[in-house]
Structure formats: C-alpha cells, structure tokens
Design a protein around this motif. Sequence first.
Motif, PDB file in Angstrom:
ATOM      1  N   HIS A  57       0.880  -1.112   0.014  1.00 21.86           N
ATOM      2  CA  HIS A  57       0.044  -0.156   0.066  1.00 21.86           C
ATOM      3  C   HIS A  57       0.802   1.214  -0.091  1.00 21.86           C
ATOM      4  N   MET A  58       1.904   1.354   0.788  1.00 21.68           N
ATOM      5  CA  MET A  58       2.882   2.478   0.856  1.00 21.68           C
ATOM      6  C   MET A  58       3.443   2.706  -0.318  1.00 21.68           C
ATOM      7  N   GLN A  59       4.037   1.455  -0.922  1.00 21.95           N
ATOM      8  CA  GLN A  59       4.888   1.483  -2.325  1.00 21.95           C
ATOM      9  C   GLN A  59       3.786   2.087  -3.149  1.00 21.95           C
ATOM     10  N   ALA A  60       2.443   1.681  -3.524  1.00 20.60           N
ATOM     11  CA  ALA A  60       1.530   2.155  -4.210  1.00 20.60           C
ATOM     12  C   ALA A  60       1.409   3.596  -4.301  1.00 20.60           C
ATOM     13  N   HIS A  61       1.579   4.424  -3.138  1.00 18.12           N
ATOM     14  CA  HIS A  61       1.441   5.625  -2.841  1.00 18.12           C
ATOM     15  C   HIS A  61       2.620   6.426  -2.929  1.00 18.12           C
ATOM     16  N   GLY A  62       3.759   5.988  -3.431  1.00 17.28           N
ATOM     17  CA  GLY A  62       5.102   6.793  -3.709  1.00 17.28           C
ATOM     18  C   GLY A  62       5.980   6.817  -2.476  1.00 17.28           C
ATOM     19  N   PHE A  63       5.923   5.512  -1.821  1.00 17.18           N
ATOM     20  CA  PHE A  63       6.831   5.582  -0.402  1.00 17.18           C
ATOM     21  C   PHE A  63       7.947   4.402  -1.069  1.00 17.18           C
ATOM     22  N   ALA A  64       9.051   4.732  -1.077  1.00 14.29           N
ATOM     23  CA  ALA A  64      10.294   3.657  -1.193  1.00 14.29           C
ATOM     24  C   ALA A  64      10.468   3.137   0.167  1.00 14.29           C
TER      25      ALA A  64
END
Length: 169
Positions: A57-64
């Motif tokens: 979820h975090m990666q899908a929202h621009g977090f590495a």
Amino acid sequence: MTHYTPTPTKNTRRQWLAQAMACTLAGPALAAYAAAPTPVEVWKDPNCGCCQDWVDHMQAHGFAVTIHATGNNAVRARLGLPQKLGSCHTALVGGYAVEGHVPASDVRALLKQKPQALGLAVPGMPVGSPGMDGAVYGNRRDPYDVLLVARDGSTRVFKSYPGNQKEST
C-alpha cells in the motif's frame, strides 16, 4: 559597411525560444525530482502477510520501503512508542514513527504538517485499514482512529475512519 543590429522583437523571440528549450529539457528532470519516492523503513515479522500488504500500500502511494524482517518490539521501544499503541509493524519516515496500519494519505499529511510529535499510530489491526482490507476480509471496514502520538506518549485523534459495518438485527 552596415552592421546588423537585431530588433527587440527578434531578441525577445530568441530569448523566449531559449527559455522554452531550457524548460523542455528541464521538465522531465523536475518531474522526476518531484515524484521521487519518500523513503520509509519498516520493522516487521518476516512471516506477517498483512504487514507486507501495508508495505505494498505504501509503495503504491509513492513511498520507497526498506524492510527489516526482525520484528518490531525493540524498535518500538527504542522510538518511545507506548506498548499500548502497538501493532504488527513499526515504520520510520521523515523522523516520525508510524505504528501499525496507518493509511499512506495520513502519513503524507503528517509529513506536510510537521507537528511536534512522535508520530502516528493505529493500535491493533483493525479490519478495513490498509493491509487489513480487501476481498479476503469480505470488504468489511471496521471503524478506527489514526492517533497522533505526542512525545510524552499522550495521543489525540489525527483522523477517524467510520467503517461500513451495519448492525445485525
């Protein structure tokens, strides 16, 4: 011999073309910079599926995301998060602790607002929160609060999610 002197119109056109070319060349670089993913470190149990779903979820929202599959009890204690706010994973982003299934939009809001706080927490594992959602849970959404955790361990509601549960009769 007559010297050519450009008119102001031609100078302006040349300057405009030079600026347009610079913007055209710089545009992709600026877009890449603006879209650079925000780094986040996550400590979780190596066998926890819902933690991985939250990471997705975090990666899908621009977090590495960098994952430490070592459990999260030690890092939670090191960061000063009260045990009563615990969940299955702990993250560190922009100097803030993020405990549990906090939505990416709330993490973004935290990073934008920059409050004097320890971070955010969603205690437990509420169904319907990111990583605890979807068809596997029958699309059920229980109500839950995202808490802003002060440096002294006290909390206040940062954002509430009402859920979609209907009372059975």
